[in-house]
Every structure is written in structure tokens, then in C-alpha cells.
Design a protein around this motif. Structure first.
Motif, PDB file in Angstrom:
ATOM      1  N   ILE B  22      -0.207  -4.821  -5.625  1.00 34.26           N
ATOM      2  CA  ILE B  22       1.004  -4.475  -3.901  1.00 34.26           C
ATOM      3  C   ILE B  22      -0.336  -3.734  -3.245  1.00 34.26           C
ATOM      4  O   ILE B  22      -0.395  -4.193  -2.228  1.00 34.26           O
ATOM      5  CB  ILE B  22       2.477  -3.425  -4.763  1.00 34.26           C
ATOM      6  CG1 ILE B  22       3.011  -4.296  -5.444  1.00 34.26           C
ATOM      7  CG2 ILE B  22       2.574  -3.071  -3.575  1.00 34.26           C
ATOM      8  CD1 ILE B  22       3.698  -3.528  -6.028  1.00 34.26           C
ATOM      9  N   LEU B  26      -0.388  -5.181   0.766  1.00 32.45           N
ATOM     10  CA  LEU B  26      -0.273  -5.320   1.393  1.00 32.45           C
ATOM     11  C   LEU B  26      -1.609  -4.815   2.541  1.00 32.45           C
ATOM     12  O   LEU B  26      -1.264  -4.628   3.759  1.00 32.45           O
ATOM     13  CB  LEU B  26       0.970  -3.605   1.171  1.00 32.45           C
ATOM     14  CG  LEU B  26       1.938  -3.394   0.518  1.00 32.45           C
ATOM     15  CD1 LEU B  26       2.789  -2.007   0.195  1.00 32.45           C
ATOM     16  CD2 LEU B  26       3.247  -4.611   1.399  1.00 32.45           C
ATOM     17  N   VAL B  27      -2.533  -4.164   2.215  1.00 29.46           N
ATOM     18  CA  VAL B  27      -3.918  -3.990   2.788  1.00 29.46           C
ATOM     19  C   VAL B  27      -4.148  -5.668   3.145  1.00 29.46           C
ATOM     20  O   VAL B  27      -4.918  -5.104   4.451  1.00 29.46           O
ATOM     21  CB  VAL B  27      -5.104  -4.099   1.799  1.00 29.46           C
ATOM     22  CG1 VAL B  27      -5.775  -3.900   2.581  1.00 29.46           C
ATOM     23  CG2 VAL B  27      -4.497  -1.594   1.399  1.00 29.46           C
ATOM     24  N   ILE B  30      -2.282  -5.839   6.426  1.00 32.12           N
ATOM     25  CA  ILE B  30      -1.843  -4.928   7.968  1.00 32.12           C
ATOM     26  C   ILE B  30      -2.489  -5.829   9.000  1.00 32.12           C
ATOM     27  O   ILE B  30      -3.504  -6.313   8.783  1.00 32.12           O
ATOM     28  CB  ILE B  30      -2.886  -3.014   7.561  1.00 32.12           C
ATOM     29  CG1 ILE B  30      -2.409  -2.549   6.539  1.00 32.12           C
ATOM     30  CG2 ILE B  30      -3.645  -3.194   8.660  1.00 32.12           C
ATOM     31  CD1 ILE B  30      -3.528  -2.043   6.021  1.00 32.12           C
ATOM     32  N   VAL B 286      -5.891  10.497   4.362  1.00 29.46           N
ATOM     33  CA  VAL B 286      -5.628  10.587   5.093  1.00 29.46           C
ATOM     34  C   VAL B 286      -6.269  10.043   6.268  1.00 29.46           C
ATOM     35  O   VAL B 286      -6.006   9.381   7.093  1.00 29.46           O
ATOM     36  CB  VAL B 286      -5.032  12.120   5.080  1.00 29.46           C
ATOM     37  CG1 VAL B 286      -4.938  12.587   7.331  1.00 29.46           C
ATOM     38  CG2 VAL B 286      -3.722  12.447   4.870  1.00 29.46           C
ATOM     39  N   ILE B 289      -7.096   6.730   6.001  1.00 25.23           N
ATOM     40  CA  ILE B 289      -6.057   5.553   6.904  1.00 25.23           C
ATOM     41  C   ILE B 289      -6.020   5.851   8.527  1.00 25.23           C
ATOM     42  O   ILE B 289      -5.654   4.887   9.011  1.00 25.23           O
ATOM     43  CB  ILE B 289      -4.395   6.551   6.664  1.00 25.23           C
ATOM     44  CG1 ILE B 289      -3.907   5.959   5.096  1.00 25.23           C
ATOM     45  CG2 ILE B 289      -3.141   6.142   7.368  1.00 25.23           C
ATOM     46  CD1 ILE B 289      -2.616   6.436   4.951  1.00 25.23           C
ATOM     47  N   PHE B 290      -6.700   7.054   8.977  1.00 24.62           N
ATOM     48  CA  PHE B 290      -6.946   7.214  10.191  1.00 24.62           C
ATOM     49  C   PHE B 290      -7.912   6.019  10.934  1.00 24.62           C
ATOM     50  O   PHE B 290      -8.235   5.699  11.841  1.00 24.62           O
ATOM     51  CB  PHE B 290      -7.323   8.114  10.618  1.00 24.62           C
ATOM     52  CG  PHE B 290      -6.545   9.842  10.772  1.00 24.62           C
ATOM     53  CD1 PHE B 290      -5.957   9.123  11.878  1.00 24.62           C
ATOM     54  CD2 PHE B 290      -5.813   9.962  10.464  1.00 24.62           C
ATOM     55  CE1 PHE B 290      -4.762   9.483  12.476  1.00 24.62           C
ATOM     56  CE2 PHE B 290      -4.238  10.934  10.816  1.00 24.62           C
ATOM     57  CZ  PHE B 290      -3.818  10.803  11.834  1.00 24.62           C
ATOM     58  N   ILE B 297      -8.742   3.359   1.484  1.00 30.55           N
ATOM     59  CA  ILE B 297      -7.421   3.836   0.757  1.00 30.55           C
ATOM     60  C   ILE B 297      -7.009   3.267  -0.530  1.00 30.55           C
ATOM     61  O   ILE B 297      -6.316   3.899  -1.141  1.00 30.55           O
ATOM     62  CB  ILE B 297      -6.074   3.408   1.510  1.00 30.55           C
ATOM     63  CG1 ILE B 297      -7.023   3.520   3.057  1.00 30.55           C
ATOM     64  CG2 ILE B 297      -4.413   3.179   2.069  1.00 30.55           C
ATOM     65  CD1 ILE B 297      -6.146   2.756   4.572  1.00 30.55           C
ATOM     66  N   VAL B 301      -5.745   5.504  -3.881  1.00 32.09           N
ATOM     67  CA  VAL B 301      -4.429   4.909  -4.082  1.00 32.09           C
ATOM     68  C   VAL B 301      -4.404   5.050  -5.844  1.00 32.09           C
ATOM     69  O   VAL B 301      -3.602   5.872  -6.570  1.00 32.09           O
ATOM     70  CB  VAL B 301      -3.965   3.926  -3.210  1.00 32.09           C
ATOM     71  CG1 VAL B 301      -2.422   3.824  -4.287  1.00 32.09           C
ATOM     72  CG2 VAL B 301      -2.888   4.222  -1.893  1.00 32.09           C
TER      73      VAL B 301
END
Lengths: 309, 329
Positions: B22, B26-27, B30, B286, B289-290, B297, B301
Motif C-alpha cells: 500500500i 500510494l507513494v 503522490i 517527519v 515527508i517534508f 518515508i 514506515v
């Protein structure tokens, strides 16, 4: 068969028309009396009502525009620390009024919380009821997805969603909804499994009441008290997580005055302008206290089984 | 038991695989292409160069092919490379993982140290001022977001009274303990602990508050049981009744949720590590993500999911071992 169903539903609505509202009214009066009798519940309800009122009347009661900046007001201290009436709670690094921003922040926090809980409870409850009542492959698929989600830290899930959707109000709503719907699905499924074997449901089935009607008319109402309790307590979770994500810069984006955004803005000025931190902090904290007090009371009242936790 | 463990491990593996799939899916959807992000500082790049890099990175392959490559890599201990650091993710994560684990475990320790005595006292002195105070503490603890508590702690103990450092980590705890054991002085250990206090309290407080409530109510349940009344009736001193009968049984519900709470704390590190500039994987995530550092990421995860699933797995197996009546079907 069809005519039977019609008479049945007609009878149903007739009896509902006469008997139910009366019973409901007295029930809600009972609960209200009980709420008034409980210091804990009443305090929570009052705090929450106050916050809702603030959120609704924000445009009227906020003394300034939430994002209008003023060079003259930069770092203005609050009234009690030598400030002026113009900025009762002081101003931030850009000269924006802290009181006004905190007031508008209430709108963001509460609206997100209510929308998320509403969608998550609705979706979760319906899917849970379907899973529990229909069973079989539907049950397996829905509950595997729920299990999968619950075997994962909520915040990480929300974080991943925010990374993908990009920050913003509606991404936040989606991310938080996705993170918690499974709780309600589980709860309602459990209830559905219990109820579906009971006589009144069997009887309804025997006279040909449709699945959808049984789920809507019998299973969901029975799960409602537990849903209300869990949903209320989760409001605090949603508010906290929204603030946390906004604080990290992954939620609501500046200059929108979310409490999390304000706290993040304030981080660089902890030494000189502590009021930038204190007031949004108090607002956030008080809202959560209110929600938890009310939620605890609801749990004690509606759902004695859960009261111990 | 063997069959149960086997099924449970298999299920955990499936969960991890699903997470992987997943997240990698999802990546891909983006908006914003990683190569554009990578090359943001190089205006001289032509579209052709970028295309070539995409080819090299395998970004042009079909999703399933990319996924397959990724899985094969993961099995061989290759979690991909960070776009930002240009180094393997595994190295980045493994250097920061100890900091996160240290923080999580220390928070749990603090949560237990606060909750056990407070939970017991409030139950034994039911409806007294102490009990009331304990309930207020629990309510406040549950209602305070961990990052807000973190800021308040910094404001009070670092800015105002200057007793604890506001951020950062000193020597990792295992290094500091090593130094203390090998006779290089306790200074390093003290410094490490001083840095650890504020973030751990901020992270552990909510769990402590929840545990106070739980221990109190289970203690109250136990006190009212027949076997406690019997123990008192046969003349056992209160201390013995408490220590031998009440206390241990009252802790069972708490012990069973400790595993879940460990997961909760692990989730909390994402925020707390950012507040305290703690060099763990939460802060890394975090930041990733930026930076739109998708491989990083994905790797964080994955590692977090594996830890979380492993904790759940261990908890289930331990339950099953403690109480064979528990079945997961």
C-alpha cells in the motif's frame, strides 16, 4: 409477501408515530436530569457548549481579523503583562492578535473533530453492521481491512496519508477518518453478531423485513449508546491529532489559525513571548478536558460495561 | 501452541507485506515527482537528464515490477536509498533507531513508575482527597496533548528553572551505561538521563494517566472479591493481603495492555522527537515527508510497521502462554 411487508412497515411507522416520540422525549429528559445531577458531566457539557458557542460566533466576538498583521503590535504582551486593551491576550511575532486567532482556532478544531467523527462513525457503523449481519465473505473482507488498520499506529497512518494527499483541511479530514473508522466498525460488528440471533430480529427476518431495514432499524439503534460514548471520547483524539499534525507542519497550513499551527509558530519565541504558546495551549487543553469529562459521564451512564476502563 | 504461533507469525507477515504494498502504491500516486524534488537546486538539468535519472532509478517501470524489486531488496536487507542523503536507508534508520527505542522504553518506565503507586493509593483511599487528586491527575494527563506537555515542560524546566536541557540527546544510553560500567565516570550517564527526562515525561504522561485509572479500577474490583475478604477475615495482616493477593491480581489488566501502549508510545515519538529535536526515526520520518524523500518515508514506515506488528505478535503469544483459554480464530 410484499403486502405483508407493507402492512408491517405501516404498522411500524404508525406505532413509531404514536409511541416513540413520547418515550424519546422522556428518555432525553431523564438523561438531561441525570446530566444536571453529575458535576463531572455537567462541567464537561458546559465547557464543550462554550467552545461550540465560541466557534459559531467567532466572526462576531473576535476583536481582530485572525490573519491581519500589524508591525506596531509585534510581540505585544497580554493585558496582565503590561499590554493594551487592543490585544488582550497579546500579539504574535507578526503582530496578529492572539485572542482572535485562538477564537478562530476553535472553529478549525471543532469543525474537523465533528466532521471526522460523523463520517467515521457513519461509515464504520454501516460497514460493521453489514459485516456482522451479512457475514461470510463480506464480513471477512471488511474485518480484515479493519484488523489491518488496527495493527498499525494511527498517527503513522495519518502521517502517511498527509504525506500523500498534501497538507490541508480536507486531507486532514480524510486522513483522520481513515485512521479511526475501524474502531466503530468493530464495535458495531460485535453488536450485530449478538443481536442477529435474538428473537425479535429472527421474527423480523421471518416476516420478510429486508436486510437493510433490519440493519437500519434494529442493529444500528442497539449499537448507538456504545457508538456515542466511543465517538465522544474520540473527539478528543481527533482534536489532539489535528493539532499535533498541524504543529508538525503536516496539517492545517499557516496562516490559517489552527491551535497546532499557533503552537508551532510560537516555538521559536518560547523565551521572549511565552503568551504565544500559553493561550492556544489552554484552549486546546480545556477543550480536551471538556470532551473527556462529558465522554466519561456518557460512558458511566450509557454503558456501564465500559465504565471500568 | 505451535500451530497458533505459526498462524500468528504468518498473519503478521501478511500485514507487513500489505503495508509495504500500500505504501509503495500510494507513494507512486503522490503528485510531485521525486526527481524534480532531487534536482530542484540544479537549474542546469535538462528534461532529458531527468528522464535518464528516472530510468536509472527504475521510476519508469510498472508499479508491480517496482514493488517486486523492492520486496527482493527488502528481503536482502536493502531498503533503498534516501534521495536526500544519497545513502542507504537501512544505515540512516539503524543509526537513529536506538534513540527512538531508548525514548519509548524510558517513557514506558516513567509511565509505570507514576501509575502503579498512584493507582494503588487512589484505590485504597477511595473517595478521599488523595483519590480525588489522582482522578484529576488522570484527567489532566489524558487531556494534555503530548507535544503541548513537551512545550510546557521546556518552558518551565528548561527556560524558567534551567534544570533540564530543552532539546537534543547526549550520549545514547547504551554508550553512557557502557562508559559508567567501564569506569569512565558517571558524568556521561547523568548527562544522558538529564536529556532523557523531559521528552520521556512528555511522551509517557498520557499512558501513565490511563494506567492510573485502570489500576485504580481493577484494584477496586479485586478488593471487593470474596478471596480478599476471606484473607482479611482469617486474620492476615493488611500488608500481606495487599502484597500477596490484591496487588498482583490488580496488575493483570495493566500488564496485558502494556504491549499496546508500547505501540502507542512508538506512535507518539513522531511528534515528541520533533519537539525535543531528538535524533530518532520519528523525527526522521517527519523530515522525510517534508523533503519528499519517498524511499526514506517508505523505509521508515516499513520499519515502524515491523516493530508494531512484532510487539502485537509478542503480546498475543504471551497472552496465549499466560492464559491458554485465549484463542484467536
Amino acid at each position: 409477501m410484499d403486502s405483508l411487508q407493507v402492512t408491517n412497515s405501516a404498522g411500524d411507522s404508525a406505532s413509531a408515530g404514536v409511541a416513540r416520540p413520547k418515550k424519546r422525549a422522556s428518555l432525553s429528559r431523564d438523561y438531561f436530569a441525570e446530566l444536571r445531577g453529575s458535576k463531572k458531566g455537567m462541567t464537561g457539557a458546559l465547557i464543550l457548549a462554550f467552545m461550540v458557542l465560541v466557534a459559531i460566533t467567532a466572526p462576531v466576538i473576535a476583536p481582530h481579523d485572525a490573519s491581519s498583521q500589524s508591525v506596531y503590535a509585534q510581540y505585544a504582551p497580554p493585558l496582565f503583562a503590561g499590554g493594551t486593551m487592543d490585544h488582550i491576550l497579546g500579539a504574535d511575532n507578526l503582530g496578529r492578535d492572539i485572542l482572535s486567532r485562538t477564537i478562530y482556532g476553535t472553529q478549525i478544531s471543532l469543525s474537523i473533530a465533528f466532521i471526522v467523527i460523523f463520517i467515521a462513525v457513519s461509515v464504520g457503523a454501516v460497514l460493521g453492521a453489514i459485516a456482522g449481519y451479512v457475514g461470510g465473505i463480506v464480513d471477512t473482507v471488511i474485518m480484515r481491512i479493519a484488523d489491518f488498520q488496527l495493527s498499525f499506529p494511527f498517527i503513522l497512518l495519518a502521517l502517511v496519508f498527509m504525506a500523500i494527499l498534501g497538507p490541508g483541511y480536507w486531507s486532514l479530514v480524510i486522513a483522520l477518518t481513515v485512521a479511526i473508522w475501524a474502531n466503530y466498525a468493530r464495535l458495531v460488528r460485535g453488536e450485530a453478531l449478538k443481536i442477529r440471533e435474538l428473537e425479535f430480529v429472527q421474527a423480523a427476518k421471518a416476516i420478510g423485513v429486508s436486510r437493510a431495514r433490519i440493519i437500519w432499524g434494529h442493529i444500528l439503534p442497539n449499537a448507538l449508546p456504545a457508538l456515542i460514548v466511543l465517538g465522544t471520547l474520540d473527539i478528543a483524539w481527533v482534536i489532539i491529532t489535528e493539532a499535533a499534525l498541524s504543529f508538525l507542519g503536516l496539517g492545517i497550513q499557516p496562516p490559517t489559525p489552527s491551535w497546532g499551527v499557533m503552537l508551532n509558530d510560537a516555538r521559536g519565541y518560547l523565551y521572549e513571548s511565552a503568551w504565544m504558546t500559553i493561550f492556544p495551549g489552554i484552549a486546546l487543553f480545556m477543550t480536551c478536558i471538556g470532551v473527556n469529562l462529558l465522554g466519561d459521564w456518557l460512558r458511566d451512564t450509557f454503558d456501564p460495561k465500559m465504565a471500568k476502563l | 501452541m505451535g500451530g497458533f504461533v505459526f498462524r500468528r507469525v504468518l498473519y503478521s507477515l501478511i500485514v507487513v507485506l500489505c503495508v509495504l504494498f500500500i505504501v509503495s502504491l500510494l507513494v507512486r500516486i503522490i503528485p510531485g515527482d521525486p526527481v524534480d524534488v532531487m534536482m530542484a537546486g540544479n537549474p542546469g538539468m535538462t528534461e532529458q537528464d531527468k528522464e535518464q535519472i528516472r530510468q536509472q532509478l527504475g521510476l519508469k517501470d510498472p508499479v508491480l515490477v517496482q514493488f517486486e524489486k523492492y520486496i527482493v531488496g527488502v528481503v536482502h536487507g536493502d531498503l533503498g536509498s534516501s534521495l536526500r542523503f544519497r545513502t542507504p536507508n537501512l544505515g540512516l534508520i539503524s543509526t537513529r533507531l536506538p534513540a527512538t527505542l531508548e525514548l519509548t522504553l524510558f517513557s514506558m518506565l516513567i509511565a509505570v513508575i507514576i501509575a502503579v503507586p498512584l493507582g494503588i493509593i487512589t484505590a485504597l483511599k477511595q473517595d478521599s482527597a488523595v483519590d480525588y487528586g489522582g482522578s484529576v491527575f488522570a484527567l489532566i494527563g489524558i487531556s494534555t496533548p503530548n507535544f503541548l506537555l513537551g512545550i510546557i515542560l521546556i518552558l518551565v524546566f528548561a527556560v524558567e528553572f534551567k534544570v533540564f536541557p530543552a532539546s537534543g540527546q547526549a550520549d545514547p544510553l547504551y554508550v553512557a551505561i557502557g562508559k559508567a560500567v567501564t569506569g569512565q565516570g558517571l558524568g556521561s550517564l547523568g548527562d544522558s538521563l538529564r536529556h532523557l527526562v523531559l521528552p520521556s515525561v512528555a511522551l509517557g504522561m498520557a499512558v501513565a494517566a490511563a494506567n492510573v485509572r485502570m489500576i485504580r479500577s481493577s484494584m477496586l474490583d479485586v478488593i471487593r472479591t470474596d478471596y480478599i475478604r476471606f484473607a482479611k477475615a482469617k486474620g492476615l495482616p493488611g500488608r500481606v493481603v495487599f502484597a500477596k493477593h490484591a496487588f498482583r491480581n490488580a496488575l493483570i489488566p495493566t500488564v496485558t495492555v502494556l504491549g499496546l501502549q508500547l505501540g502507542q508510545l512508538l506512535g507518539g515519538t513522531f511528534v515528541i522527537e520533533t519537539v525535543f529535536a531528538w535524533p530518532g526515526i520519528g523525527r526522521l520520518a517527519v523530515q522525510a515527508i517534508f523533503w519528499r524523500d519517498y524511499p526514506l518515508i517508505q523505509a521508515v514506515v516499513l520499519v515502524t510497521a515491523i516493530m508494531f506488528v512484532t510487539i502485537n505478535l509478542l503480546v498475543d503469544i504471551i497472552y496465549h502462554w499466560i492464559d491458554p483459554r485465549i484463542r484467536y480464530d
